[in-house]
Scaffold this motif. Sequence first.
Motif, PDB file in Angstrom:
ATOM      1  N   SER A   1     -75.135 -17.468   4.191  1.00 30.60           N
ATOM      2  CA  SER A   1     -75.422 -18.478   5.225  1.00 30.60           C
ATOM      3  C   SER A   1     -75.533 -17.836   6.773  1.00 30.60           C
ATOM      4  O   SER A   1     -74.236 -17.287   6.719  1.00 30.60           O
ATOM      5  N   THR A   2     -76.417 -18.430   7.445  1.00 25.87           N
ATOM      6  CA  THR A   2     -76.047 -17.808   8.858  1.00 25.87           C
ATOM      7  C   THR A   2     -75.543 -19.191   9.720  1.00 25.87           C
ATOM      8  O   THR A   2     -75.949 -20.169   9.630  1.00 25.87           O
ATOM      9  N   PHE A   3     -74.865 -18.862  10.674  1.00 23.42           N
ATOM     10  CA  PHE A   3     -73.957 -19.889  11.583  1.00 23.42           C
ATOM     11  C   PHE A   3     -73.957 -19.763  12.941  1.00 23.42           C
ATOM     12  O   PHE A   3     -74.064 -18.716  13.543  1.00 23.42           O
ATOM     13  N   VAL A   4     -74.301 -20.927  13.477  1.00 26.61           N
ATOM     14  CA  VAL A   4     -74.377 -20.668  15.269  1.00 26.61           C
ATOM     15  C   VAL A   4     -73.253 -21.706  15.672  1.00 26.61           C
ATOM     16  O   VAL A   4     -73.114 -22.989  15.210  1.00 26.61           O
ATOM     17  N   ILE A   5     -72.323 -21.226  16.580  1.00 27.03           N
ATOM     18  CA  ILE A   5     -71.194 -22.144  16.829  1.00 27.03           C
ATOM     19  C   ILE A   5     -71.043 -22.187  18.325  1.00 27.03           C
ATOM     20  O   ILE A   5     -70.985 -21.512  19.156  1.00 27.03           O
ATOM     21  N   GLN A   6     -70.981 -23.462  18.834  1.00 26.88           N
ATOM     22  CA  GLN A   6     -70.773 -23.938  20.401  1.00 26.88           C
ATOM     23  C   GLN A   6     -69.333 -24.190  20.398  1.00 26.88           C
ATOM     24  O   GLN A   6     -68.657 -24.954  19.918  1.00 26.88           O
TER      25      GLN A   6
ATOM     26  N   GLY B   1     -69.820 -15.340   5.611  1.00 32.22           N
ATOM     27  CA  GLY B   1     -70.810 -16.318   6.594  1.00 32.22           C
ATOM     28  C   GLY B   1     -71.247 -15.311   7.762  1.00 32.22           C
ATOM     29  O   GLY B   1     -70.157 -14.519   7.996  1.00 32.22           O
ATOM     30  N   LYS B   2     -72.297 -15.356   8.001  1.00 32.51           N
ATOM     31  CA  LYS B   2     -72.798 -14.465   9.247  1.00 32.51           C
ATOM     32  C   LYS B   2     -72.995 -15.424  10.330  1.00 32.51           C
ATOM     33  O   LYS B   2     -73.764 -16.259  10.378  1.00 32.51           O
TER      34      LYS B   2
END
Length: 231
Positions: free
Chosen positions: A63-68, A86-87
Amino acid sequence: IHRQTMAWIFDEYSKFHGHSPAVVTGKPIDLGGSLGRDAATGRGVMYATEALLAEYGKSISGSTFVIQGFGNVGSWAAQLIHEKGGKVIALGDVSGTIRNKAGIDVPALMKHRNEGGQLKDFHGAEVMDASELLVHECDVLLPCALGGVLNRENAPDVKAKFIIEAANHPTDPEADEILTKKGVVVLPDIYANAGGVIVSYFEWVQNIQGFMWEEEKVNMELHKYMNSAFQ
Ligand SMILES: NC(=O)C1=CN([C@@H]2O[C@H](COP(=O)(O)OP(=O)(O)OC[C@H]3O[C@@H](n4cnc5c(N)ncnc54)[C@H](OP(=O)(O)O)[C@@H]3O)[C@@H](O)[C@H]2O)C=CC1
Ligand SMILES: O=C(O)CCC(=O)C(=O)O
């Protein structure tokens, strides 16, 4: 948590009531703090993410992840998600917002940050506009910085399929409604970021027992509590 502040509270209380480590949690390790507390919220976020994805036949790996946010919660969540395969494809803090389609090398980014580097100067990614972070293409979005960052302005443009509320109340009620209509699954903060308070509870338990658990034991118990709470 500010560990020094907790040490002062413990110290002042103990002056009047005798040695009382269980009176406050989040203490430094050598004053009865728990091993694993620093990583606990991010680790709990990772366990929560794992449990949610499994429910949909998916996993962190692949899965792809975006983190703030790349502070206590965001940096631990990023490291542990990266360890699980995880990417992390985009990430931001106040000092900059970066992306790498192939996946950011999180341990290298940690090294860069711990040496005093800012995200925008990290060589393993390109700089992007901060306003694009929360609406970036990804499977899982992790707001790990502030409350209210997802609102009626940006919620219609969110492309993530899953949102893990790692910060406290990052999704405001209007955004919640918009996201639900779009079919985005939002995992609530009261569960998703409970790892910190769970390990603070473990700290109290250890203080009452007069016994210190190994870090492996702390992590195993945290996993157990996060999983059973998810069910
Ligand atoms: N720590 C814990 O155990 C727990 C924390 N939480 C919640 O998680 C959230 C984060 O906490 P924590 O990680 O401890 O806090 P930190 O202060 O360690 O980290 C906050 C991060 O958010 C970044 N940030 C702040 N403002 C913005 C912005 N406008 N855009 C992008 N990034 C921003 C900061 O960037 P920079 O470093 O550049 O300033 C930093 O990387 C909070 O909502 C907190 O209440 C909830 C449960 C437990
Ligand atoms: O350590 C705790 O007891 C709670 C921490 C927490 O929830 C927070 O920092 O927001």
